[in-house]
Design an enzyme around this catalytic site. Structure first.
Site, PDB file in Angstrom:
ATOM      1  N   ASP A   1       0.713  -1.165   0.260  1.00 53.17           N
ATOM      2  CA  ASP A   1       0.054   0.034   0.020  1.00 53.17           C
ATOM      3  C   ASP A   1       0.922   1.260   0.006  1.00 53.17           C
ATOM      4  OD1 ASP A   1       1.160   0.161   2.551  1.00 53.17           O
ATOM      5  OD2 ASP A   1      -0.874  -0.311   3.529  1.00 53.17           O
ATOM      6  N   SER A   2       0.339   2.525   0.108  1.00 55.46           N
ATOM      7  CA  SER A   2       1.113   3.652  -0.247  1.00 55.46           C
ATOM      8  C   SER A   2       1.684   4.155   1.117  1.00 55.46           C
ATOM      9  CB  SER A   2       0.217   4.651  -0.767  1.00 55.46           C
ATOM     10  OG  SER A   2      -0.927   5.210   0.434  1.00 55.46           O
TER      11      SER A   2
ATOM     12  N   ASP B   1      -3.470   8.392  -1.470  1.00 54.09           N
ATOM     13  CA  ASP B   1      -4.753   8.808  -1.552  1.00 54.09           C
ATOM     14  C   ASP B   1      -5.485   9.302  -0.379  1.00 54.09           C
ATOM     15  OD1 ASP B   1      -4.774   5.985  -0.434  1.00 54.09           O
ATOM     16  OD2 ASP B   1      -6.689   5.632  -1.016  1.00 54.09           O
TER      17      ASP B   1
ATOM     18  N   GLN C   1     -11.722   6.964  -4.960  1.00 58.17           N
ATOM     19  CA  GLN C   1     -12.354   7.312  -3.750  1.00 58.17           C
ATOM     20  C   GLN C   1     -13.584   8.100  -3.938  1.00 58.17           C
ATOM     21  OE1 GLN C   1     -11.448   6.848  -0.902  1.00 58.17           O
ATOM     22  NE2 GLN C   1      -9.342   6.151  -0.928  1.00 58.17           N
TER      23      GLN C   1
ATOM     24  N   GLY D   1     -11.242   3.469   0.577  1.00 60.14           N
ATOM     25  CA  GLY D   1     -12.243   4.354   1.162  1.00 60.14           C
ATOM     26  C   GLY D   1     -13.394   3.603   1.511  1.00 60.14           C
TER      27      GLY D   1
ATOM     28  N   ASP E   1      -8.035  -7.845   0.385  1.00 63.38           N
ATOM     29  CA  ASP E   1      -7.250  -8.119   1.551  1.00 63.38           C
ATOM     30  C   ASP E   1      -7.855  -7.472   2.709  1.00 63.38           C
ATOM     31  OD1 ASP E   1      -6.830  -5.062   0.938  1.00 63.38           O
ATOM     32  OD2 ASP E   1      -5.816  -5.536   2.886  1.00 63.38           O
TER      33      ASP E   1
ATOM     34  N   CYS F   1     -12.242 -29.173   6.399  1.00 65.39           N
ATOM     35  CA  CYS F   1     -11.103 -28.211   6.130  1.00 65.39           C
ATOM     36  C   CYS F   1      -9.801 -28.905   5.825  1.00 65.39           C
ATOM     37  CB  CYS F   1     -10.912 -27.089   7.129  1.00 65.39           C
ATOM     38  SG  CYS F   1      -9.502 -26.094   6.838  1.00 65.39           S
TER      39      CYS F   1
ATOM     40  N   CYS G   1      -6.768 -27.735   5.943  1.00 62.58           N
ATOM     41  CA  CYS G   1      -5.424 -27.169   6.460  1.00 62.58           C
ATOM     42  C   CYS G   1      -4.734 -28.066   7.330  1.00 62.58           C
ATOM     43  CB  CYS G   1      -5.933 -25.650   6.678  1.00 62.58           C
ATOM     44  SG  CYS G   1      -6.406 -25.807   8.677  1.00 62.58           S
TER      45      CYS G   1
ATOM     46  N   CYS H   1      -6.331 -28.356  10.683  1.00 62.06           N
ATOM     47  CA  CYS H   1      -7.754 -29.215  10.993  1.00 62.06           C
ATOM     48  C   CYS H   1      -7.026 -30.643  10.617  1.00 62.06           C
ATOM     49  CB  CYS H   1      -8.771 -28.691  10.010  1.00 62.06           C
ATOM     50  SG  CYS H   1      -9.534 -26.996  10.379  1.00 62.06           S
TER      51      CYS H   1
ATOM     52  N   HIS I   1      -5.445 -21.834   9.720  1.00 61.53           N
ATOM     53  CA  HIS I   1      -6.573 -22.189   9.391  1.00 61.53           C
ATOM     54  C   HIS I   1      -7.479 -20.932   8.834  1.00 61.53           C
ATOM     55  CE1 HIS I   1     -10.681 -23.859   9.465  1.00 61.53           C
ATOM     56  NE2 HIS I   1     -10.959 -22.621  10.124  1.00 61.53           N
TER      57      HIS I   1
END
Lengths: 464, 464
Positions: free
Chosen positions: A180-181, A234, A279, A306, A356, A394, A396, A399, A425
């Site tokens: 990110d910025s 931004d 934005q 935003g 994200d 699951c 993973c 699990c 998990h």
């Protein structure tokens, strides 16, 4: 054989859409790059391009994809790409849902292919909390992670990371990284933050030192980090905001984006992409206008920022819906900072390719585990002697190996291992949801998937 | 073919020394146990036994060694061993240093073979802090770990662990486990601890509840946990203590040991061993007397406790030297709570086969990393841009993957990953030292190894 046709990539620093297949090979191997013959390109045209974008053409290879840091080194490849004026990314759309517009694709980056839609784990300080990079890659299946520029800028410092060979080498992560910025953390973590047209003046949360992030400096910092995808600075308004304030902020964001791109294009040696950020607070008209004006930058991808700033969830969805139609259809769309497991298919249904959120990892550490049946609060007494895994279905390692009773014990005992196992998990859960979404888009059954997900949903997110 | 001769194992709940080879096979496989024919035993005698104890006989197989929890289940095997009255352990000495008496051997446990001398990582609360069991096994190479009975008794509780299938199953660790008696933590962590002939009365450090550990109850707790090796309750005096106080304490420790064994032998269904602990503060005469009297218990192994309680290091060594000659030569000797990397060969030179200490893991978390050249304090500024690993010659995944600069960053940023990576290195370092010591004993070069280690040693520990 690898075929490269630089002429069609060199027009405006992004590929001619008709030349999507300009670089392709029958065998995907980092070693094949040594055999590339520049200019050796077959006749290409719309028909060829369409064919190569079909779902079956999984062997298409971007030159950047074949980059292997141990063979070439990040600097060398960056210069090579810069000289060729090739883009850092190539986004290949394999299927689009005819009902919702959801897309399944492959994002070819200088550090490997990323299947989209994709969820990106957050590795704030050059580490996804509690996981080794091996666990992140093998146990979670991560192909791209997010690094926070604000944190890395302050500690250990972007220049130190650059001297250590860049963020990939520093943290020994040879898959893709998006940074990110730093602006969002400068607003949210610092005291005495001042925003002006010049940039963001803030004090370090570590030692109080004063720093200034400008549109240009945040590009420089991210170029030093060497992330595959960088974000422009931004302004992210708090919710709620007036239409006038939102317009002024949006105008500043667009100016900053232009400044960022001017600076980036003057300095880039290739190997990195820069995304502008839509934005406009919670006003659909501003969102539409912002997206349309940013589209003129001809970026390799676009973000919608935003949202998730305290507004009701239906409004977040509405802002995404307002922004997406104005963005180029052939570029990846990154919706920043979302969302809950139930929201993931909702954003994909609105055209998102990348997301994200700290939620899976942070909730894991706080004792909240995600399952298809909802949240599981591990400290609950009913798990004290529960020999079953978090979730039977699951796959993973957590699990497949450990019981709820053991995880509960580790959580109550404050053992670090709890954080590791829980984070594996929850992140795997998020990535698995995305993989199921992707598969349903490829199979043409995404509307059914979405309907089923909504019928199970407890949180009742807004509907398309 | 596996040959079992139960008659020679049934005399006094431990094997007839002349029958060391009574159970052997040409191929080591858990599956071969199904083909065992009880009573099918070849003629055995001193010559045969001597031959099978030779260094080359690496294929000797203890019945217990072939136990595989997924094939047999701990309860079933325990009952089987109990019915056969087989010991839980078999200690095979492969080589003895003619100069120092240091031994290289194999400890056959119900959960696999342990090469000795061995260092046991400490997994206090059913977890070695910061590591998954996979990392502990694969990255560190751990074959046996130590669990703290005090902590497990208070949380999650030994009865809960028993209902979950025992500690091995609870924490998904199918290699060997040694548990302490809990007495030491009851002294050191609790408030208002009262020691009487009856046992140790203490208050939980978690909630202040009052509990009593008796010689019998600590055996019961450890039997519920299902550890391979259990320890008797002992009294560990603070340093310094008067000779009279030390004698009184030693007498109590011996009484407790006898009570523990009476209780254990009346209740054991097999599959677990119990070690008494030599005490006697810092008085060689008491140490010798204590060791000689405990040897009469006919235990499967013996521990030396009450050292590393603040006394000068040469005295710790001296107490070990006083105790060892009185212990049975064919039983493993466990020196509790030691030591530094430099001390490991010193204790082995004094006849120690097993050791444990929180030092490698705790120091790792605090930023102190062990190398052959001494301690490396990772926060030092000189490592800020140091691209080299902690130690070039180390084969641990941390050293094979990450730089000092990255580790320093993680440490300063408070990232959990630092603890994981540092703990892997320090524990691997300890286990590697033990492996090198073992190899030198097998090769007959241990005196040279010891001399070289002493010439490098900074801490200048006491000499043999």
């Amino acid at each position: 054989m690898i075929r490269i046709r630089p002429s069609c990539w060199a027009t405006n620093n992004r590929p001619d859409p008709s030349c999507g297949a300009a670089i392709s090979t029958g065998i995907e191997t980092p070693l094949a790059i040594g055999a590339a013959r520049i200019g050796d390109c077959p006749p290409a045209g719309p028909a060829k391009a369409a064919k190569t974008r079909s779902r079956l053409n999984l062997t298409t290879l971007n030159l950047a994809t074949s980059y292997h840091p141990k063979l070439v080194g990040p600097r060398g490849l960056g210069k090579l790409l810069g000289a060729l004026r090739l883009p850092a990314l190539r986004f290949e759309i394999l299927a689009t849902c005819p009902v919702t517009g959801a897309r399944a694709g492959v994002l070819h980056t200088p550090h490997g292919q990323v299947e989209t839609p994709v969820f990106m784990p957050v590795g704030t300080q050059a580490s996804v909390k509690g996981l080794t990079q091996k666990q992140l890659a093998e146990d979670v299946g991560t192909r791209i992670l997010l690094g926070n520029t604000y944190h890395l800028y302050l500690r250990p410092g972007h220049e130190a990371i650059a001297r250590m060979g860049g963020l990939h080498r520093f943290m020994q992560w040879d898959r893709a990284i998006l940074t990110d910025s730093g602006g969002f953390q400068a607003f949210s973590l610092s005291k005495l933050t001042k925003i002006s047209d010049k940039g963001v003046l803030f004090r370090s949360h570590l030692n109080g030192d004063q720093h200034l992030f400008t549109p240009e400096s945040t590009v420089d910092v991210q170029m030093a980090l060497g992330s595959d995808i960088m974000m422009v600075l931004d302004e992210c308004l708090a919710y709620p905001a007036s239409h006038a304030a939102a317009r002024a902020s949006m105008e500043r964001t667009i100016r900053w984006a232009q400044q960022s791109f001017d600076h980036f294009r003057g300095r880039s040696t290739g190997g990195q992409a820069l995304f502008p950020i839509v934005q406009g607070s919670m006003f659909p008209d501003l969102r539409r206008e912002c997206a349309a004006r940013l589209a003129g930058l001809g970026a390799e991808g676009y973000a919608i920022g935003g949202i998730s700033v305290g507004e009701p969830r239906p409004i977040s969805m509405e802002m995404t819906e307002a922004s997406v139609p104005e963005l180029p259809v052939d570029r990846p769309r990154y919706v920043m900072g979302v969302g809950t497991p139930e929201e993931l298919p909702e954003y994909v249904a609105r055209g998102a390719d990348m997301m994200d959120c700290v939620m899976p990892s942070r909730n894991a550490r706080n004792g909240c585990l995600f399952t298809d049946e909802g949240k599981l609060i591990i400290k609950h007494a009913r798990f004290k002697e529960d020999a079953s895994p978090i979730e039977d279905s699951c796959g993973c390692p957590t699990c497949r190996t450990y019981s709820r009773a053991y995880l509960r014990h580790l959580f109550l005992a404050g053992e670090m291992l709890y954080c590791t196992l829980a984070t594996i998990h929850n992140l795997r859960k998020y990535l698995d949801i995305m993989r199921r979404i992707r598969q349903s888009i490829l199979l043409g059954t995404f509307p059914d998937f979405l309907a089923a997900a909504r019928s199970r949903s407890v949180d009742d997110p807004a509907r398309v």
